[in-house]
Design an enzyme around this catalytic site. Structure first.
Site, PDB file in Angstrom:
ATOM      1  N   ALA A  70       0.865  -1.178   0.000  1.00 16.03           N
ATOM      2  CA  ALA A  70       0.000   0.000   0.000  1.00 16.03           C
ATOM      3  C   ALA A  70       0.901   1.226   0.000  1.00 16.03           C
ATOM      4  O   ALA A  70       0.759   2.140   0.813  1.00 16.03           O
ATOM      5  CB  ALA A  70      -0.912  -0.006   1.226  1.00 16.03           C
ATOM      6  N   CYS A 130      -6.299   3.602 -10.116  1.00 13.60           N
ATOM      7  CA  CYS A 130      -6.228   4.671  -9.125  1.00 13.60           C
ATOM      8  C   CYS A 130      -7.620   5.094  -8.667  1.00 13.60           C
ATOM      9  O   CYS A 130      -8.586   4.997  -9.427  1.00 13.60           O
ATOM     10  CB  CYS A 130      -5.517   5.882  -9.718  1.00 13.60           C
ATOM     11  N   GLY A 217       2.502 -11.414  -6.570  1.00 13.33           N
ATOM     12  CA  GLY A 217       3.329 -12.599  -6.354  1.00 13.33           C
ATOM     13  C   GLY A 217       2.687 -13.856  -6.899  1.00 13.33           C
ATOM     14  O   GLY A 217       1.624 -13.816  -7.534  1.00 13.33           O
TER      15      GLY A 217
END
Length: 301
Positions: A70, A130, A217
């Site tokens: 974050a 965003c 990941g």
């Protein structure tokens, strides 16, 4: 050796391996580990119109087979990039793209205009994950209407390669992809991070200061692979696949699913030379299986 060069709707790459924004800094941070000119290209960290401090710490947390972040688009703003970063990287002989972010349409447009003036930057990656502050924080990329609005506005002022990075936090990734294509995207990159959360059971509070963050990941690869495959079935523009690519086998799977090129992100934190290893691995795979060009395996699934 097999032919590794690919053409992303006018953007020529010497090979299909790019780096994911936010995991490769401005490229120079990795110059001690790899020859940057070996890459098909790299995408610099998210750049906004004005400087951003990012979110309070802690803003990263390790999770099983992945990580949460974050960071909050911490950067010194587009003018700093133009005046200080660009002169340092402009002569690197590979494709350099800038990830453009914003919290309003006007921010996106103004940032894209400034990047458009840079001769050695052949494209931008439009980050539509965003939060749109005028829409109560809902991400631009989660509704077709806001996707259309931001892509159309940027397309009017940005004259080079426009890659649009799609959010996976949607119900129908195909309709979002088709909207971006219809409004002028030259290519699509997907996926951005999945929304996730981690909790410290002993302290009884979230591990991140913002409670939730972006999950990346190896754990996100099945979702990313599925979305790349789905989008490849409906759009005509090239796809750049990313999300959990940790080795050459992962990269090959994305190409087979319909991606013309790939981005490596989180794996850079584990092995800063993973990109060049994947490039060599793709060539070895093609030679071993009798393919003369990487284009031959794109979308075989």
């Amino acid at each position: 050796m097999a032919e590794l060069n690919v053409n992303l709707n006018g953007l020529n790459l010497k090979n299909p391996v790019l780096t994911a924004s936010g995991t490769f800094g401005y490229g120079t941070e990795f110059a001690d580990f790899i020859n940057l000119t070996d890459l098909g290209g790299f995408i610099v960290k998210g750049t906004t119109l004005h400087p951003r401090e990012g979110n309070p710490y802690p803003r990263m947390a390790e999770t099983p087979s992945g990580m949460l972040n974050a960071v909050g688009l911490q950067n010194k703003g587009v003018d700093y990039f133009v005046n200080h970063i660009y002169p340092e990287i402009k002569d690197i002989r590979t494709n350099i793209l800038v990830n453009v972010s914003g919290t309003s349409i006007s921010d996106y447009v103004a940032t894209a205009e400034k990047i458009n003036a840079l001769d050695r930057i052949p494209g931008i990656e439009l980050n539509i994950s965003c939060p749109n502050v005028k829409e109560g924080g809902m991400a631009f990329g989660t509704r077709c209407s806001s996707v259309a609005e931001v892509v159309k506005a940027v397309r009017k002022v940005y004259k080079k390669h426009l890659m649009v990075k799609l959010s996976p936090n949607v119900t129908d990734i195909q309709e979002i992809a088709l909207t971006a294509e219809a409004e002028g995207a030259d290519s699509l990159s997907l996926i951005n991070t999945l929304m996730g959360m981690a909790i410290d059971a002993e302290k009884r509070r979230p591990l991140l200061s913002t409670a939730t963050g972006g999950l990346s990941g190896a754990c996100v690869k099945p979702v990313a692979l599925r979305m790349v495959w789905q989008v490849s079935k409906v759009v005509k523009i090239p796809i750049v696949g990313l999300g959990g690519i940790m080795n050459v086998t992962d990269a090959i799977e994305f190409l087979l699913a319909g991606a013309s090129a790939i981005q490596i992100g989180t794996a850079n934190f584990i092995d800063p030379a993973i990109t060049v290893k994947v490039i060599k691995g793709i060539n070895d795979y093609l030679d071993r299986n009798g393919f003369k060009s990487v284009k031959e395996i794109v979308g075989l699934i």
